[in-house]
Design an enzyme around this catalytic site. Structure first.
Site, PDB file in Angstrom:
ATOM      1  CG  ASP A 119     -29.039   9.204 -20.499  1.00  0.00           C
ATOM      2  OD1 ASP A 119     -29.858   9.943 -21.055  1.00  0.00           O
ATOM      3  OD2 ASP A 119     -28.946   9.103 -19.258  1.00  0.00           O
ATOM      4  CG  ASP A 156     -35.108   9.673 -23.206  1.00  0.00           C
ATOM      5  OD1 ASP A 156     -36.330   9.867 -23.373  1.00  0.00           O
ATOM      6  OD2 ASP A 156     -34.621   9.351 -22.101  1.00  0.00           O
ATOM      7  CG  ASP A 296     -36.853   7.115 -13.342  1.00  0.00           C
ATOM      8  OD1 ASP A 296     -37.196   6.323 -14.240  1.00  0.00           O
ATOM      9  OD2 ASP A 296     -37.674   7.780 -12.681  1.00  0.00           O
TER      10      ASP A 296
END
Length: 322
Positions: A119, A156, A296
């Site tokens: 991430d 992602d 999240d």
């Protein structure tokens, strides 16, 4: 465990009768080559929603127990992250879930989420090293070989590649994972971000380079809140640029659409429960990929990413009339 089995049995029946959720898909009007035409999807009895329902029941909170139990009864993707299920353990874990699902005549959906620099140091920071990652994915592929499992590959990862400044590495890692998983006979969807992220043409280019033609297709809106029609417009544009690749949309939390905020925005609602799409569309299904009720990240009052959050689950369900 006996208490939880009783709760799931009750809420699962109620949910199926009242709003049509559960693991049973109607194949009527669904294209025969749609993977979800022949797959009844699995609800993990050990999910965080299920655990929260059991905990609420044991504490005497029957309202939360029922709400969380209804969420738990909806087939939802099981996330595979190396921090929880490392190499040497992940294979046995997924085999156990596949075994449970097969006894019920169901198929699990897994989300593979362990790519290096996952991430870019954000809310879900982590992932494996470049050397460890293909070993971990191959263990998953081997364990799932020949099963009816569906895999959502690396949410992602492609959408963040430019920001993470590792586009070539990401493309190679995703492409290698596609080969391993498809080589095991699995249905694979490469994640394609969502409609608020970037132009469809740019994502289509990344997907083509990552090997979407070798996979079933791609996924959109994972862990996000965009409305289904908005995602369909975006996904159809990508499909047209990727040789007609099929796609799935995460509808778990998009019942009220998006505010443009991705991290625990208030006022959101559960979305359409999993179902296959009628023939004539590149979309294969609506799925619950990000488990509703799991945070999240540490934003808007939430706990760390992936942790169960009672208040959020209550709000999502209440706003959806669920």
């Amino acid at each position: 465990m006996g208490l939880w089995v009783a709760i799931v049995a009750i809420v699962g029946v109620l949910a199926a009768l009242v709003i049509g959720v559960g693991s049973i898909f109607s194949a009527g009007g669904v294209a025969s080559d749609n993977p979800f035409a022949s797959r009844n999807l699995f609800s993990d009895p050990g999910s965080k929603a299920a655990q929260a329902s059991t905990a609420a029941e044991q504490s005497g909170d029957s309202a939360d127990a029922a709400t969380f139990g209804r969420i738990a009864a909806v087939p939802t993707a099981v996330w595979l992250v190396p921090e929880e299920h490392p190499a040497g353990e992940v294979g046995g874990y997924v085999q156990g879930l596949v075994g449970q699902a097969e006894k019920l005549g169901q198929a699990p959906v897994f989300t593979v989420y362990g790519i290096p620099n996952r991430d870019c140091g954000g809310q879900s920071t982590g992932g494996l090293s470049a050397e460890e990652y293909p070993v971990w994915v191959q263990e998953i592929a081997t364990a799932l070989s020949g099963s009816e499992a569906v895999v959502i590959l690396e949410p992602d990862a492609l959408a963040l590649a430019s920001e993470c400044k590792n586009v070539d590495e990401r493309l190679s890692e995703v492409s290698g994972s596609v080969d391993a998983l498809v080589g095991a006979g699995l249905v694979v969807y490469i994640d394609a971000g969502h409609s608020n992220w970037g132009p469809a043409a740019e994502m289509a280019d990344l997907l083509n380079k990552a090997g979407v033609s070798r996979a079933r297709g791609f996924s959109t809106n994972v862990s996000n809140y965009n409305s289904t029609d908005r995602e369909q417009y975006y996904a159809n544009a990508i499909s047209a640029l990727t040789g007609g690749a099929h796609y799935v949309i995460d509808t778990g939390r998009n019942g009220n659409g998006s505010t443009g905020e991705w991290c625990n925005p208030p006022g959101r609602a559960l979305g359409a429960t999993p179902s296959p799409t009628k023939s004539g569309s590149a979309q294969d299904a609506n799925l619950w990929i990000k488990p509703p009720g799991e945070s999240d990240g540490t934003c808007n009052g939430g706990p760390v990413a992936g942790q169960w959050w009672d208040a959020n689950a209550r709000e999502l369900a209440a706003d959806a009339g669920f």
